[in-house]
Design a protein around this motif. Structure first.
Motif, PDB file in Angstrom:
ATOM      1  N   ASP A   1     -44.942 -36.486   6.565  1.00  0.00           N
ATOM      2  CA  ASP A   1     -45.276 -35.117   6.790  1.00  0.00           C
ATOM      3  C   ASP A   1     -44.469 -34.801   8.311  1.00  0.00           C
ATOM      4  N   ILE A   2     -43.738 -33.569   8.588  1.00  0.00           N
ATOM      5  CA  ILE A   2     -43.221 -33.186   9.615  1.00  0.00           C
ATOM      6  C   ILE A   2     -43.642 -31.887  10.109  1.00  0.00           C
ATOM      7  N   TYR A   3     -44.264 -31.992  11.371  1.00  0.00           N
ATOM      8  CA  TYR A   3     -44.717 -30.836  11.889  1.00  0.00           C
ATOM      9  C   TYR A   3     -43.908 -30.363  13.154  1.00  0.00           C
ATOM     10  N   SER A   4     -43.494 -29.133  13.305  1.00  0.00           N
ATOM     11  CA  SER A   4     -42.546 -28.535  14.091  1.00  0.00           C
ATOM     12  C   SER A   4     -43.408 -27.781  15.105  1.00  0.00           C
ATOM     13  N   PHE A   5     -43.154 -28.032  16.361  1.00  0.00           N
ATOM     14  CA  PHE A   5     -43.884 -27.504  17.529  1.00  0.00           C
ATOM     15  C   PHE A   5     -42.977 -26.318  18.058  1.00  0.00           C
ATOM     16  N   ASP A   6     -41.818 -25.892  17.513  1.00  0.00           N
ATOM     17  CA  ASP A   6     -40.935 -25.061  17.932  1.00  0.00           C
ATOM     18  C   ASP A   6     -41.132 -23.503  17.977  1.00  0.00           C
ATOM     19  N   GLU A   7     -41.682 -22.865  17.101  1.00  0.00           N
ATOM     20  CA  GLU A   7     -41.663 -21.679  16.707  1.00  0.00           C
ATOM     21  C   GLU A   7     -43.079 -20.897  17.271  1.00  0.00           C
TER      22      GLU A   7
END
Length: 245
Positions: free
Chosen positions: A203-209
């Protein structure tokens, strides 16, 4: 799988404008569910991924300067601003594990040397048989991964690729695979590496938005920028380096 859920305790926050709640992804965090043996946190510097990882390490009673529960030493400013505001959901709860903080790894290696100085019978068997300072930066990281890491544990890694060449990143993927596929080891890794992010079924969680979203590998900036650069190197460099008129 051991750590299943990360929850932000909003009722404990007195001022949402204070750090770390001034970070959008942290401020908007409610509950994060972990369903895979390997989870990645991605995002630009300052997006909150390392802040959350450090908070998890604090709640696990790992040394937030780097290490496990038994590694007791101090590094200036190595403390978590978030740990007191998190609740972790376990099934089952474990205490074995390690927090790798690339930026303070030198101090961790010095801590081990101090243990040797205080007790000459202390050995480096869990770190490749010799002081981490006597190994190259990349060798010392891999020595840690190959010898210190074992089953039934939670490993929290903040930018483990910092000292690893591309070839050694591939070797590290094998270490992750060998441990994770035994269904005894869980990894949460904050990284900028498109190689590490390619680990299958993670799983990849993005913190960018401004919030934390589950995304596909091909949707990460790390993959898209690297892929575009490799396919269009001359054009991209010309655009990047051309003189402005």
């Amino acid at each position: 799988m051991y750590l299943k859920k990360i929850k932000l305790l909003r009722e404990k926050i007195s001022n949402s404008r204070d750090y770390p709640f001034s970070i959008s992804s942290i401020k908007n965090l409610d509950e994060l569910n972990l369903t895979k043996a390997v989870t990645f946190f991605v995002g630009e510097n300052g997006s909150g991924k390392s802040t959350l990882l450090e908070g998890i390490a604090d709640k696990c009673d790992f040394n937030v300067a780097g290490g496990g529960r038994s590694n007791i030493y101090d590094v200036h400013a190595s403390q978590s601003a978030l740990g007191d505001y998190l609740r972790l959901g376990w099934m089952p709860k474990i205490g074995n594990g390690f927090f790798l903080r690339a930026e303070s790894f030198y101090q961790f290696a010095s801590h081990l040397d101090q243990l040797k100085q205080d007790d000459p019978s202390y050995n480096y068997d869990r770190y490749g048989g010799r002081s981490l300072h006597e190994q190259s930066h990349g060798e010392s990281f891999l020595s840690l991964f190959k010898n210190r890491f074992e089953g039934k544990a939670l490993y929290l890694l903040d930018e483990p690729e910092a000292a690893l060449s591309p070839a050694r990143q591939l070797a590290f993927l094998r270490v992750i695979h060998d441990l994770a596929t035994k269904n005894e080891t869980q990894f949460i890794i904050a990284t900028h590496s498109p190689i590490l992010l390619g680990y299958p079924d993670a799983d990849i969680y993005s913190f960018d938005e401004h919030h934390i979203d589950l995304i596909d590998y091909e949707m990460t900036d790390h993959y898209q920028i690297t892929h575009y650069f490799l396919q269009n190197r001359e054009r991209m460099l010309w655009e990047l380096l051309k003189e402005e008129t």
